[in-house]
Design a protein around this motif. Structure first.
Motif, PDB file in Angstrom:
ATOM      1  N   MET A 250      13.639   6.808  18.816  1.00 58.18           N
ATOM      2  CA  MET A 250      12.431   7.324  18.175  1.00 58.18           C
ATOM      3  C   MET A 250      12.387   6.803  16.725  1.00 58.18           C
ATOM      4  O   MET A 250      13.363   6.918  16.002  1.00 58.18           O
ATOM      5  N   PRO A 251      11.255   6.229  16.329  1.00 52.82           N
ATOM      6  CA  PRO A 251      11.131   5.683  14.974  1.00 52.82           C
ATOM      7  C   PRO A 251      11.246   6.773  13.900  1.00 52.82           C
ATOM      8  O   PRO A 251      10.814   7.900  14.095  1.00 52.82           O
ATOM      9  N   ASP A 252      11.819   6.394  12.778  1.00 49.45           N
ATOM     10  CA  ASP A 252      11.977   7.296  11.642  1.00 49.45           C
ATOM     11  C   ASP A 252      10.657   7.341  10.860  1.00 49.45           C
ATOM     12  O   ASP A 252      10.233   6.313  10.313  1.00 49.45           O
ATOM     13  N   PRO A 253       9.998   8.530  10.790  1.00 45.77           N
ATOM     14  CA  PRO A 253       8.706   8.618  10.085  1.00 45.77           C
ATOM     15  C   PRO A 253       8.777   8.202   8.616  1.00 45.77           C
ATOM     16  O   PRO A 253       7.870   7.558   8.108  1.00 45.77           O
ATOM     17  N   ALA A 254       9.861   8.547   7.935  1.00 41.19           N
ATOM     18  CA  ALA A 254       9.993   8.167   6.520  1.00 41.19           C
ATOM     19  C   ALA A 254      10.092   6.652   6.368  1.00 41.19           C
ATOM     20  O   ALA A 254       9.510   6.072   5.448  1.00 41.19           O
ATOM     21  N   ALA A 255      10.805   6.017   7.292  1.00 41.69           N
ATOM     22  CA  ALA A 255      10.931   4.555   7.248  1.00 41.69           C
ATOM     23  C   ALA A 255       9.591   3.894   7.546  1.00 41.69           C
ATOM     24  O   ALA A 255       9.237   2.887   6.924  1.00 41.69           O
ATOM     25  N   GLN A 256       8.827   4.457   8.483  1.00 38.60           N
ATOM     26  CA  GLN A 256       7.505   3.912   8.809  1.00 38.60           C
ATOM     27  C   GLN A 256       6.560   4.041   7.608  1.00 38.60           C
ATOM     28  O   GLN A 256       5.810   3.115   7.308  1.00 38.60           O
ATOM     29  N   THR A 257       6.604   5.183   6.946  1.00 43.51           N
ATOM     30  CA  THR A 257       5.764   5.406   5.768  1.00 43.51           C
ATOM     31  C   THR A 257       6.109   4.412   4.673  1.00 43.51           C
ATOM     32  O   THR A 257       5.231   3.797   4.065  1.00 43.51           O
ATOM     33  N   ALA A 258       7.401   4.240   4.416  1.00 37.65           N
ATOM     34  CA  ALA A 258       7.841   3.290   3.388  1.00 37.65           C
ATOM     35  C   ALA A 258       7.435   1.870   3.750  1.00 37.65           C
ATOM     36  O   ALA A 258       7.002   1.097   2.879  1.00 37.65           O
ATOM     37  N   ASP A 259       7.542   1.515   5.036  1.00 40.70           N
ATOM     38  CA  ASP A 259       7.173   0.171   5.465  1.00 40.70           C
ATOM     39  C   ASP A 259       5.677  -0.073   5.303  1.00 40.70           C
ATOM     40  O   ASP A 259       5.265  -1.136   4.820  1.00 40.70           O
ATOM     41  N   LEU A 260       4.850   0.904   5.675  1.00 39.19           N
ATOM     42  CA  LEU A 260       3.402   0.767   5.493  1.00 39.19           C
ATOM     43  C   LEU A 260       3.047   0.580   4.025  1.00 39.19           C
ATOM     44  O   LEU A 260       2.208  -0.247   3.670  1.00 39.19           O
ATOM     45  N   THR A 261       3.696   1.342   3.170  1.00 31.98           N
ATOM     46  CA  THR A 261       3.433   1.253   1.731  1.00 31.98           C
ATOM     47  C   THR A 261       3.839  -0.114   1.196  1.00 31.98           C
ATOM     48  O   THR A 261       3.097  -0.733   0.428  1.00 31.98           O
ATOM     49  N   ARG A 262       5.011  -0.602   1.602  1.00 31.43           N
ATOM     50  CA  ARG A 262       5.462  -1.936   1.160  1.00 31.43           C
ATOM     51  C   ARG A 262       4.512  -3.026   1.640  1.00 31.43           C
ATOM     52  O   ARG A 262       4.159  -3.934   0.887  1.00 31.43           O
ATOM     53  N   ARG A 263       4.094  -2.947   2.897  1.00 36.38           N
ATOM     54  CA  ARG A 263       3.187  -3.960   3.440  1.00 36.38           C
ATOM     55  C   ARG A 263       1.852  -3.964   2.689  1.00 36.38           C
ATOM     56  O   ARG A 263       1.310  -5.021   2.358  1.00 36.38           O
ATOM     57  N   ALA A 264       1.332  -2.791   2.425  1.00 38.95           N
ATOM     58  CA  ALA A 264       0.070  -2.694   1.685  1.00 38.95           C
ATOM     59  C   ALA A 264       0.230  -3.271   0.283  1.00 38.95           C
ATOM     60  O   ALA A 264      -0.636  -4.018  -0.195  1.00 38.95           O
ATOM     61  N   TYR A 265       1.332  -2.959  -0.374  1.00 39.25           N
ATOM     62  CA  TYR A 265       1.579  -3.459  -1.728  1.00 39.25           C
ATOM     63  C   TYR A 265       1.628  -4.987  -1.739  1.00 39.25           C
ATOM     64  O   TYR A 265       0.985  -5.636  -2.566  1.00 39.25           O
ATOM     65  N   VAL A 266       2.372  -5.564  -0.803  1.00 43.23           N
ATOM     66  CA  VAL A 266       2.494  -7.024  -0.734  1.00 43.23           C
ATOM     67  C   VAL A 266       1.146  -7.668  -0.443  1.00 43.23           C
ATOM     68  O   VAL A 266       0.781  -8.675  -1.049  1.00 43.23           O
ATOM     69  N   ASN A 267       0.385  -7.075   0.474  1.00 44.27           N
ATOM     70  CA  ASN A 267      -0.936  -7.624   0.800  1.00 44.27           C
ATOM     71  C   ASN A 267      -1.878  -7.559  -0.395  1.00 44.27           C
ATOM     72  O   ASN A 267      -2.623  -8.504  -0.660  1.00 44.27           O
ATOM     73  N   LEU A 268      -1.856  -6.453  -1.126  1.00 40.96           N
ATOM     74  CA  LEU A 268      -2.727  -6.320  -2.300  1.00 40.96           C
ATOM     75  C   LEU A 268      -2.323  -7.297  -3.400  1.00 40.96           C
ATOM     76  O   LEU A 268      -3.181  -7.895  -4.054  1.00 40.96           O
ATOM     77  N   ALA A 269      -1.016  -7.460  -3.604  1.00 43.45           N
ATOM     78  CA  ALA A 269      -0.548  -8.414  -4.613  1.00 43.45           C
ATOM     79  C   ALA A 269      -0.964  -9.836  -4.246  1.00 43.45           C
ATOM     80  O   ALA A 269      -1.402 -10.614  -5.104  1.00 43.45           O
ATOM     81  N   SER A 270      -0.875 -10.179  -2.970  1.00 43.54           N
ATOM     82  CA  SER A 270      -1.288 -11.501  -2.506  1.00 43.54           C
ATOM     83  C   SER A 270      -2.793 -11.682  -2.645  1.00 43.54           C
ATOM     84  O   SER A 270      -3.270 -12.740  -3.083  1.00 43.54           O
ATOM     85  N   LEU A 271      -3.528 -10.667  -2.266  1.00 42.78           N
ATOM     86  CA  LEU A 271      -4.983 -10.706  -2.394  1.00 42.78           C
ATOM     87  C   LEU A 271      -5.383 -10.909  -3.850  1.00 42.78           C
ATOM     88  O   LEU A 271      -6.242 -11.725  -4.162  1.00 42.78           O
ATOM     89  N   ARG A 272      -4.745 -10.181  -4.747  1.00 40.38           N
ATOM     90  CA  ARG A 272      -5.042 -10.303  -6.171  1.00 40.38           C
ATOM     91  C   ARG A 272      -4.810 -11.728  -6.661  1.00 40.38           C
ATOM     92  O   ARG A 272      -5.590 -12.291  -7.410  1.00 40.38           O
ATOM     93  N   LYS A 273      -3.717 -12.314  -6.218  1.00 45.42           N
ATOM     94  CA  LYS A 273      -3.341 -13.657  -6.651  1.00 45.42           C
ATOM     95  C   LYS A 273      -4.296 -14.732  -6.124  1.00 45.42           C
ATOM     96  O   LYS A 273      -4.526 -15.750  -6.771  1.00 45.42           O
ATOM     97  N   ASN A 274      -4.878 -14.501  -4.950  1.00 48.82           N
ATOM     98  CA  ASN A 274      -5.690 -15.528  -4.280  1.00 48.82           C
ATOM     99  C   ASN A 274      -7.190 -15.263  -4.288  1.00 48.82           C
ATOM    100  O   ASN A 274      -7.945 -16.033  -3.702  1.00 48.82           O
ATOM    101  N   LEU A 275      -7.625 -14.205  -4.944  1.00 46.95           N
ATOM    102  CA  LEU A 275      -9.048 -13.872  -4.974  1.00 46.95           C
ATOM    103  C   LEU A 275      -9.816 -14.906  -5.803  1.00 46.95           C
ATOM    104  O   LEU A 275      -9.447 -15.190  -6.934  1.00 46.95           O
ATOM    105  N   PRO A 276     -10.863 -15.488  -5.232  1.00 46.36           N
ATOM    106  CA  PRO A 276     -11.618 -16.499  -5.979  1.00 46.36           C
ATOM    107  C   PRO A 276     -12.478 -15.851  -7.073  1.00 46.36           C
ATOM    108  O   PRO A 276     -12.875 -14.686  -6.949  1.00 46.36           O
ATOM    109  N   PRO A 277     -12.781 -16.592  -8.127  1.00 44.14           N
ATOM    110  CA  PRO A 277     -13.659 -16.052  -9.168  1.00 44.14           C
ATOM    111  C   PRO A 277     -15.102 -15.950  -8.673  1.00 44.14           C
ATOM    112  O   PRO A 277     -15.478 -16.586  -7.694  1.00 44.14           O
TER     113      PRO A 277
END
Length: 98
Positions: free
Chosen positions: A1-28
């Motif tokens: 059974m998956p660990d809910p705390a680990a899933q929450t942390a993973d979702l947060t990390r993935r969102a953070y990385v995606n937002l940082a990448s989006l910020r870096k690549n957003l066109p003017p």
């Protein structure tokens, strides 16, 4: 059974990385590519699934309004989300001190 705390942390990390990448690549200028909107909304969805209230940072659902979103507004929203989580991570105390 998956660990809910680990899933929450993973979702947060993935969102953070995606937002940082989006910020870096957003066109003017005006953002017209739906991929950027989808990535942003998907990142906010991940944060919401992790239990965070992100409603205030969402972009308009109306397609016409979305096509008229300037990258500066997009960047401001991304920076707000990233800044919020940076403050949480640092456990920064915010307020007035005597």
């Amino acid at each position: 059974m998956p660990d809910p705390a680990a899933q929450t942390a993973d979702l947060t990390r993935r969102a953070y990385v995606n937002l940082a990448s989006l910020r870096k690549n957003l066109p003017p200028g005006y953002v017209t590519d739906a991929t950027f909107y989808d990535m942003f909304q998907r990142s906010l969805d991940q944060l919401q699934q992790a239990g965070h209230d992100v409603a205030e940072w969402r972009l308009p659902h109306n397609a016409k309004e979305r096509q008229e979103t300037d990258s500066s507004e997009f960047l401001a929203r991304i920076d707000a989300v990233l800044g919020y989580f940076a403050i949480l991570q640092e456990k920064t105390v915010i307020g007035f001190h005597k």
